[in-house]
Motif scaffolding. Structure first.
Motif, PDB file in Angstrom:
ATOM      1  N   VAL A 255       0.841  -1.195   0.000  1.00 22.80           N
ATOM      2  CA  VAL A 255       0.000   0.000   0.000  1.00 22.80           C
ATOM      3  C   VAL A 255       0.874   1.242   0.000  1.00 22.80           C
ATOM      4  N   LEU A 256       0.302   2.320  -0.534  1.00 27.00           N
ATOM      5  CA  LEU A 256       0.983   3.608  -0.595  1.00 27.00           C
ATOM      6  C   LEU A 256       0.307   4.591   0.352  1.00 27.00           C
ATOM      7  N   VAL A 257       1.105   5.406   1.036  1.00 27.61           N
ATOM      8  CA  VAL A 257       0.560   6.360   2.003  1.00 27.61           C
ATOM      9  C   VAL A 257       1.074   7.767   1.703  1.00 27.61           C
ATOM     10  N   ARG A 258       0.278   8.747   2.095  1.00 28.70           N
ATOM     11  CA  ARG A 258       0.600  10.150   1.845  1.00 28.70           C
ATOM     12  C   ARG A 258       1.609  10.680   2.863  1.00 28.70           C
ATOM     13  N   GLU A 259       2.288  11.752   2.471  1.00 28.96           N
ATOM     14  CA  GLU A 259       3.274  12.380   3.369  1.00 28.96           C
ATOM     15  C   GLU A 259       2.617  12.871   4.655  1.00 28.96           C
ATOM     16  N   ALA A 260       1.418  13.436   4.552  1.00 25.49           N
ATOM     17  CA  ALA A 260       0.742  13.928   5.757  1.00 25.49           C
ATOM     18  C   ALA A 260       0.481  12.800   6.743  1.00 25.49           C
ATOM     19  N   SER A 261       0.199  11.614   6.233  1.00 24.73           N
ATOM     20  CA  SER A 261      -0.045  10.475   7.116  1.00 24.73           C
ATOM     21  C   SER A 261       1.248   9.997   7.773  1.00 24.73           C
ATOM     22  N   ILE A 262       2.353  10.074   7.039  1.00 20.66           N
ATOM     23  CA  ILE A 262       3.649   9.705   7.619  1.00 20.66           C
ATOM     24  C   ILE A 262       3.978  10.644   8.778  1.00 20.66           C
ATOM     25  N   ILE A 263       3.778  11.932   8.568  1.00 13.09           N
ATOM     26  CA  ILE A 263       4.051  12.908   9.624  1.00 13.09           C
ATOM     27  C   ILE A 263       3.125  12.684  10.814  1.00 13.09           C
ATOM     28  N   ALA A 264       1.846  12.418  10.549  1.00 14.14           N
ATOM     29  CA  ALA A 264       0.913  12.139  11.643  1.00 14.14           C
ATOM     30  C   ALA A 264       1.336  10.890  12.401  1.00 14.14           C
ATOM     31  N   GLY A 265       1.833   9.892  11.690  1.00 18.90           N
ATOM     32  CA  GLY A 265       2.328   8.689  12.353  1.00 18.90           C
ATOM     33  C   GLY A 265       3.526   8.964  13.239  1.00 18.90           C
ATOM     34  N   MET A 266       4.435   9.830  12.770  1.00 19.88           N
ATOM     35  CA  MET A 266       5.583  10.205  13.589  1.00 19.88           C
ATOM     36  C   MET A 266       5.124  10.908  14.857  1.00 19.88           C
ATOM     37  N   ARG A 267       4.152  11.796  14.713  1.00 24.01           N
ATOM     38  CA  ARG A 267       3.625  12.502  15.889  1.00 24.01           C
ATOM     39  C   ARG A 267       2.988  11.523  16.871  1.00 24.01           C
ATOM     40  N   MET A 268       2.238  10.582  16.346  1.00 24.24           N
ATOM     41  CA  MET A 268       1.579   9.609  17.221  1.00 24.24           C
ATOM     42  C   MET A 268       2.596   8.777  17.997  1.00 24.24           C
ATOM     43  N   LEU A 269       3.649   8.357  17.317  1.00 26.05           N
ATOM     44  CA  LEU A 269       4.667   7.561  18.003  1.00 26.05           C
ATOM     45  C   LEU A 269       5.385   8.381  19.068  1.00 26.05           C
ATOM     46  N   LEU A 270       5.521   9.688  18.844  1.00 26.43           N
ATOM     47  CA  LEU A 270       6.090  10.549  19.873  1.00 26.43           C
ATOM     48  C   LEU A 270       5.100  10.754  21.018  1.00 26.43           C
ATOM     49  N   ASP A 271       3.870  11.153  20.688  1.00 36.27           N
ATOM     50  CA  ASP A 271       2.886  11.519  21.706  1.00 36.27           C
ATOM     51  C   ASP A 271       2.441  10.329  22.548  1.00 36.27           C
ATOM     52  N   HIS A 272       2.249   9.169  21.897  1.00 35.06           N
ATOM     53  CA  HIS A 272       1.623   8.036  22.578  1.00 35.06           C
ATOM     54  C   HIS A 272       2.591   6.912  22.944  1.00 35.06           C
ATOM     55  N   ALA A 273       3.776   6.923  22.352  1.00 34.47           N
ATOM     56  CA  ALA A 273       4.738   5.867  22.651  1.00 34.47           C
ATOM     57  C   ALA A 273       6.080   6.408  23.115  1.00 34.47           C
ATOM     58  N   GLY A 274       6.260   7.737  23.072  1.00 34.80           N
ATOM     59  CA  GLY A 274       7.527   8.329  23.499  1.00 34.80           C
ATOM     60  C   GLY A 274       8.684   8.002  22.586  1.00 34.80           C
ATOM     61  N   LEU A 275       8.397   7.758  21.309  1.00 36.74           N
ATOM     62  CA  LEU A 275       9.425   7.336  20.364  1.00 36.74           C
ATOM     63  C   LEU A 275       9.697   8.424  19.331  1.00 36.74           C
ATOM     64  N   VAL A 276      10.966   8.808  19.209  1.00 32.04           N
ATOM     65  CA  VAL A 276      11.405   9.685  18.125  1.00 32.04           C
ATOM     66  C   VAL A 276      11.860   8.778  16.990  1.00 32.04           C
ATOM     67  N   VAL A 277      11.177   8.851  15.845  1.00 35.19           N
ATOM     68  CA  VAL A 277      11.499   7.954  14.746  1.00 35.19           C
ATOM     69  C   VAL A 277      11.688   8.730  13.457  1.00 35.19           C
ATOM     70  N   GLU A 278      12.401   8.113  12.520  1.00 36.17           N
ATOM     71  CA  GLU A 278      12.507   8.697  11.196  1.00 36.17           C
ATOM     72  C   GLU A 278      11.246   8.357  10.396  1.00 36.17           C
ATOM     73  N   PRO A 279      11.012   9.058   9.294  1.00 35.95           N
ATOM     74  CA  PRO A 279       9.752   8.860   8.569  1.00 35.95           C
ATOM     75  C   PRO A 279       9.482   7.419   8.151  1.00 35.95           C
ATOM     76  N   SER A 280      10.517   6.700   7.712  1.00 36.66           N
ATOM     77  CA  SER A 280      10.303   5.320   7.265  1.00 36.66           C
ATOM     78  C   SER A 280       9.714   4.453   8.366  1.00 36.66           C
ATOM     79  N   ALA A 281      10.067   4.755   9.606  1.00 35.98           N
ATOM     80  CA  ALA A 281       9.613   3.946  10.736  1.00 35.98           C
ATOM     81  C   ALA A 281       8.153   4.187  11.080  1.00 35.98           C
ATOM     82  N   ALA A 282       7.567   5.245  10.538  1.00 38.67           N
ATOM     83  CA  ALA A 282       6.168   5.568  10.819  1.00 38.67           C
ATOM     84  C   ALA A 282       5.228   5.101   9.718  1.00 38.67           C
ATOM     85  N   LEU A 283       5.737   4.410   8.727  1.00 42.84           N
ATOM     86  CA  LEU A 283       4.897   4.000   7.605  1.00 42.84           C
ATOM     87  C   LEU A 283       3.773   3.067   8.042  1.00 42.84           C
TER      88      LEU A 283
END
Length: 326
Positions: A255-283
């Motif tokens: 599946v293909l995902v939009r850039e806005a969703s990747i950024i939202a995923g990064m935010r979620m991993l920070l806000d809810h899991a305390g994880l700083v990740v690179e964009p690929s890790a939020a796919l």
């Protein structure tokens, strides 16, 4: 299951040459993510190691083989993470490592490659330009070229992640894997399908770098003229036929995902899991965000594959708003 290039016996043997620092990485159910995503989510965390990505699982295997046969020089092209991993594995075994990268790669990744005592050559262009230059160096100098995803050791090293998931994980029915060149997806997918064929293997790629997904869908290599995504670690334009053949065996969907969703995923991993990740890790999180109904009620595992991110860029991406309700 149809055959791939990967061999389960070699994958199990790889665990004996990979530094334990990179093995048995944390796997846990992240309940804080579940109310906002609508499904059970377990995280396989591949960032808590000296190179902050999964790549060293493969480079440990390669460096061990090279040291064992007396080879002392090796070159690779890298978007950043493979170069760090090969530099780390090579330094510990006395190898002379050259990494070719785009000068537009994140500065944090380039600085870390230098800090690990590798020779770094920068090229004007993207990862595929770097790949051409690395191949030219290997031919001219007569040294080993490491090609991520084509070299089976990179796939089988990554496959040890799948081995850990299927040997120790609680019950899960879906796994979301970042897809770039394909080593992570084919390696983990191979082990999951070998041990738990009922688990759905879904590979996730940015809409701006879709070459491997288009290739999987059409069952033939499809190249693109450019890649436009913040997820530099998966921004390959030229799939490798042998890797695609492996992916066709183990992937249930791409599946293909939009850039806005990747950024939202990064935010979620920070806000809810305390994880700083690179964009690929939020796919993986991005894929859930874009199709909540598909994953509702499921138990999903996502591989958090790297955290080598330029912090200035990271602050720009995630600092605009909280991820709640994204």
């Amino acid at each position: 299951m149809q055959q791939t290039r990967l061999d389960t016996a070699r994958i199990r043997a790889a665990r004996h040459v990979i530094d334990p620092l990179f093995l048995d990485t944390p796997l846990y159910r992240c309940e804080a993510l579940e109310p906002v995503l609508g499904c059970a989510v377990s995280v396989k965390l591949e960032t808590a190691n000296p190179v902050r990505s999964f790549k060293a699982r493969g480079t440990e295997v390669i460096a061990s083989l090279l040291a064992g046969n007396g080879s002392r020089a090796v070159v690779c092209a890298s978007a950043g993470n493979l170069g760090q991993a090969l530099a780390w594995s090579g330094r510990g075994r006395g190898l002379d490592v050259t990494v070719v990268a785009s000068r537009f790669a994140p500065a944090a990744k380039l600085d870390r490659i230098r800090a690990l005592d590798a020779r770094l050559e920068l090229v004007d262009g993207d990862f595929d330009t770097a790949r051409e230059r690395a191949a030219a160096i290997a031919r001219h100098d007569g040294i080993r070229l490491v090609e991520d995803s084509l070299d089976i050791e990179t796939c089988e090293g990554a496959a040890t992640i799948g081995l850990e998931l299927t040997d120790t994980a609680p019950s899960f029915d879906t796994i979301l894997i970042a897809l770039g060149g394909g080593a992570l997806a084919t390696g983990v997918g191979h082990m999951v399908k070998s041990s738990a064929p009922g688990v759905e293997v879904i590979c996730v790629q940015p809409l701006g770098a879709p070459a491997m997904t288009h290739s999987w869908r059409r069952r033939r290599v499809v190249t693109t003229d450019s890649a436009d995504t913040i997820a530099d670690g998966v921004a390959s334009r030229r799939p490798i036929r042998a890797v695609l053949d492996d992916l066709l065996v183990v992937a249930d969907d791409c599946v293909l995902v939009r850039e806005a969703s990747i950024i939202a995923g990064m935010r979620m991993l920070l806000d809810h899991a305390g994880l700083v990740v690179e964009p690929s890790a939020a796919l993986g999180i991005a894929a859930i965000l874009e199709n909540r109904d598909r994953f509702a009620g499921r138990h999903v595992v996502t591989v958090v594959c790297g955290s080598n991110v330029d912090m200035d860029a990271y602050r720009r991406w995630v600092g605009a708003a909280p991820a709640h309700g994204s």
